[in-house]
Design a protein around this motif. Structure first.
Motif, mmCIF file in Angstrom:
data_model
loop_
_atom_site.group_PDB
_atom_site.id
_atom_site.type_symbol
_atom_site.label_atom_id
_atom_site.label_comp_id
_atom_site.label_asym_id
_atom_site.label_seq_id
_atom_site.Cartn_x
_atom_site.Cartn_y
_atom_site.Cartn_z
ATOM 1 N N ASP A 121 62.744 -26.252 3.405
ATOM 2 C CA ASP A 121 63.251 -27.552 3.848
ATOM 3 C C ASP A 121 64.538 -27.944 3.133
ATOM 4 O O ASP A 121 65.422 -28.555 3.720
ATOM 5 N N VAL A 122 64.620 -27.608 1.841
ATOM 6 C CA VAL A 122 65.806 -27.969 1.037
ATOM 7 C C VAL A 122 66.210 -26.770 0.195
ATOM 8 O O VAL A 122 65.384 -26.209 -0.540
ATOM 9 N N SER A 123 67.470 -26.379 0.311
ATOM 10 C CA SER A 123 68.032 -25.333 -0.555
ATOM 11 C C SER A 123 69.080 -25.990 -1.432
ATOM 12 O O SER A 123 70.040 -26.584 -0.927
ATOM 13 N N ILE A 124 68.893 -25.902 -2.765
ATOM 14 C CA ILE A 124 69.710 -26.713 -3.676
ATOM 15 C C ILE A 124 69.881 -26.004 -5.016
ATOM 16 O O ILE A 124 68.967 -25.339 -5.502
ATOM 17 N N ALA A 125 71.062 -26.145 -5.619
ATOM 18 C CA ALA A 125 71.305 -25.632 -6.973
ATOM 19 C C ALA A 125 70.626 -26.542 -7.982
ATOM 20 O O ALA A 125 70.499 -27.749 -7.759
ATOM 21 N N VAL A 126 70.187 -25.973 -9.099
ATOM 22 C CA VAL A 126 69.458 -26.767 -10.093
ATOM 23 C C VAL A 126 70.333 -27.895 -10.650
ATOM 24 O O VAL A 126 69.829 -28.966 -11.000
ATOM 25 N N SER A 127 71.648 -27.686 -10.700
ATOM 26 C CA SER A 127 72.535 -28.756 -11.176
ATOM 27 C C SER A 127 72.483 -29.957 -10.234
ATOM 28 O O SER A 127 72.402 -31.109 -10.675
ATOM 29 N N ASP A 128 72.515 -29.690 -8.926
ATOM 30 C CA ASP A 128 72.444 -30.783 -7.948
ATOM 31 C C ASP A 128 71.047 -31.387 -7.896
ATOM 32 O O ASP A 128 70.894 -32.603 -7.709
ATOM 33 N N LEU A 129 70.022 -30.562 -8.061
ATOM 34 C CA LEU A 129 68.650 -31.075 -8.116
ATOM 35 C C LEU A 129 68.505 -32.061 -9.280
ATOM 36 O O LEU A 129 67.884 -33.119 -9.153
ATOM 37 N N SER A 130 69.094 -31.702 -10.426
ATOM 38 C CA SER A 130 69.008 -32.558 -11.618
ATOM 39 C C SER A 130 69.700 -33.894 -11.371
ATOM 40 O O SER A 130 69.169 -34.955 -11.723
ATOM 41 N N SER A 131 70.891 -33.860 -10.789
ATOM 42 C CA SER A 131 71.609 -35.104 -10.492
ATOM 43 C C SER A 131 70.856 -35.932 -9.461
ATOM 44 O O SER A 131 70.798 -37.165 -9.567
ATOM 45 N N TRP A 132 70.263 -35.274 -8.463
ATOM 46 C CA TRP A 132 69.517 -35.977 -7.413
ATOM 47 C C TRP A 132 68.270 -36.650 -7.977
ATOM 48 O O TRP A 132 68.062 -37.854 -7.804
ATOM 49 N N TRP A 133 67.445 -35.887 -8.681
ATOM 50 C CA TRP A 133 66.191 -36.441 -9.190
ATOM 51 C C TRP A 133 66.407 -37.451 -10.311
ATOM 52 O O TRP A 133 65.511 -38.233 -10.607
ATOM 53 N N MET A 134 67.600 -37.458 -10.933
ATOM 54 C CA MET A 134 67.917 -38.496 -11.914
ATOM 55 C C MET A 134 68.594 -39.696 -11.272
ATOM 56 O O MET A 134 68.919 -40.670 -11.944
ATOM 57 N N GLY A 135 68.823 -39.647 -9.960
ATOM 58 C CA GLY A 135 69.360 -40.809 -9.253
ATOM 59 C C GLY A 135 70.861 -40.961 -9.328
ATOM 60 O O GLY A 135 71.388 -42.028 -9.008
ATOM 61 N N CYS A 136 71.578 -39.909 -9.730
ATOM 62 C CA CYS A 136 73.031 -40.003 -9.857
ATOM 63 C C CYS A 136 73.732 -39.841 -8.510
ATOM 64 O O CYS A 136 74.838 -40.346 -8.320
ATOM 65 N N VAL A 137 73.111 -39.123 -7.603
ATOM 66 C CA VAL A 137 73.676 -38.881 -6.285
ATOM 67 C C VAL A 137 72.520 -38.695 -5.317
ATOM 68 O O VAL A 137 71.435 -38.258 -5.710
ATOM 69 N N SER A 138 72.734 -39.043 -4.054
ATOM 70 C CA SER A 138 71.665 -38.912 -3.070
ATOM 71 C C SER A 138 71.710 -37.551 -2.404
ATOM 72 O O SER A 138 72.771 -36.904 -2.325
ATOM 73 N N LEU A 139 70.562 -37.106 -1.921
ATOM 74 C CA LEU A 139 70.506 -35.863 -1.153
ATOM 75 C C LEU A 139 71.335 -36.006 0.120
ATOM 76 O O LEU A 139 72.002 -35.055 0.550
ATOM 77 N N GLU A 140 71.305 -37.189 0.700
ATOM 78 C CA GLU A 140 72.083 -37.438 1.912
ATOM 79 C C GLU A 140 73.566 -37.222 1.650
ATOM 80 O O GLU A 140 74.271 -36.605 2.457
#
Length: 418
Positions: free
Chosen positions: A365-384
């Motif tokens: 469902d989602v293919s993502i680099a760990v750097s972007d996953l970290s920023s996403w799950w910390m609320g710095c940027v949205s997946l959208e």
């Protein structure tokens, strides 16, 4: 070999840091001795700090880092996080992979301790992004006239604090931390700065409780007279909105002596509290946008253990699915290779769980680099937002739906440096 640094290694450590960070100006004998005494004090004290060094077989120190064991608010849950700082490599042994080995050692220790997320302040953002660190929140620096601050509060409620108020300052700081995602609880080093009176402190009481505190310094305005100052605010916390307004009113009243007030914040809404957010540059950004400050990127986050992060945070305080669901992820992590691959992230009975899976990257469902996953799950940027820029691939689910389940509503706020 990488091992703990001991007191017998401190002379080497001081020489190493002096070469690695010439801007610290500790190459002189007296400055190095002062630095050694500081390191010795940190090593001997019971605190949240550890030093690890990269040593040759002849016990020559070629690299080192400082480990900070911290407690951070992750969307309402206080979890253990680690920070890494003072990463230094011998000036004559750069480009030999020593920094990479130090980071690998740090990550391995974190995973052994089930620390789900680690952080750092980068000397080179691209270097650490390649190691899986995602960008944290941007920080804004404003240079404001005292009259820009609202003046509807009670100035006389603001009183001067001293090191004798340390426990009260720590208490209001930690309460503020409990209210703000990303905040790190007061550290041992920060307590020492209060004891040493590194800054002035102003505070507001409600009854016998300190409900607001502001750390600041005053410095002369360049090329002006000795009564003309700039106020530098290093830390500003409050647990009651009235305390914030009272402190704003106190700043407003300093207009006869203070020319400009420096405020640094990760809160994008701060300018909406001001009478006039413009700085002193008098510059216009096309078409007609008045310059109000400068912005920088700093703290970076990295999920060191996806399993531990999910278990410890459970994505608390976020929207929950109305039925059991499973989201499949493919996480690209070339630095912690055990994390690279597919996962099933499942929700049932108010609990998220995660396990490795064998699903292919084309099917997830989602293919993502760990750097972007970290920023996403910390609320710095949205997946959208990441999907709109082509940084991630999202299938089968609306990206904004996944944001409601996994992205904190507010961006993290962090005052702690390391």
């Amino acid at each position: 070999m990488i091992r703990l640094v001991t007191k017998s290694d401190l002379q080497q450590a001081a020489s190493l840091v002096a070469m690695a960070y010439p801007g610290m100006q500790i190459s002189g004998e007296e400055a190095q001795q002062t630095f050694i005494e500081r390191l010795s004090f940190e090593i001997e004290s019971e605190n949240n700090l550890s030093f690890y060094g990269f040593f040759t077989e002849q016990d020559e120190l070629l690299g080192l880092y400082k480990l900070h064991d911290l407690n951070m608010n992750v969307n309402g849950s206080i979890v253990r996080v680690w920070g890494i700082g003072t990463v230094a490599v011998h000036f004559f042994h750069k480009k030999e992979g020593i920094a990479k080995q130090l980071l690998q050692h740090f990550h391995e220790l974190a995973r052994q301790e089930n620390v789900g997320i680690v952080s750092l302040y980068p000397f080179n953002t691209s270097f650490y992004q390649k190691m899986g660190y995602g960008y944290g929140p941007t920080r804004y620096q404003y240079k404001l006239k005292p009259t820009s601050f609202p003046s509807s509060g009670e100035r006389k409620k603001v009183v001067m604090l001293s090191p004798s108020n340390e426990e009260e300052i720590v208490a209001v700081y930690n309460k503020f931390a409990s209210m703000h995602h990303g905040m790190i609880e007061r550290t041992w080093h920060e307590r020492n700065l209060i004891k040493k009176k590194a800054t002035y402190y102003a505070g507001v009481y409600e009854g016998n409780e300190l409900v607001g505190a502001l750390a600041y310094t005053l410095q002369p305005v360049k090329d002006s007279h000795f009564l003309h100052h700039e106020m530098n605010i290093f830390e500003w916390v409050w647990t009651k909105p009235s305390a914030f307004i009272d402190m704003c009113t106190w700043i407003h009243s300093q207009q006869d002596q203070v020319d400009r007030v420096y405020v640094r914040t990760q809160d994008e809404s701060f300018i909406y509290q001001l009478e006039d957010p413009k700085n002193d540059s008098n510059r216009i950004i096309p078409s007609v946008y008045h310059e109000i400050g400068t912005v920088g990127t700093g703290i970076m986050y990295r999920i060191s253990s996806i399993m531990s992060f999910v278990e410890q945070t459970n994505f608390n305080s976020l929207d929950r699915p109305d039925r059991p669901v499973t989201i499949s992820l493919f996480v690209q992590d070339s630095f912690i290779k055990e994390q690279n691959g597919s996962y099933n992230l499942s929700y049932s009975e108010d609990c998220w769980s995660i396990e490795k899976s064998s699903i292919s990257i084309e099917e997830v469902d989602v293919s993502i680099a760990v750097s972007d996953l970290s920023s996403w799950w910390m609320g710095c940027v949205s997946l959208e937002q990441l999907a709109q820029y082509g940084k991630v691939k999202v299938n089968n689910w609306p990206a904004n739906q996944l944001d409601r389940w996994f992205k904190p509503t507010n961006k993290p706020v962090c005052f702690t440096s390391f």
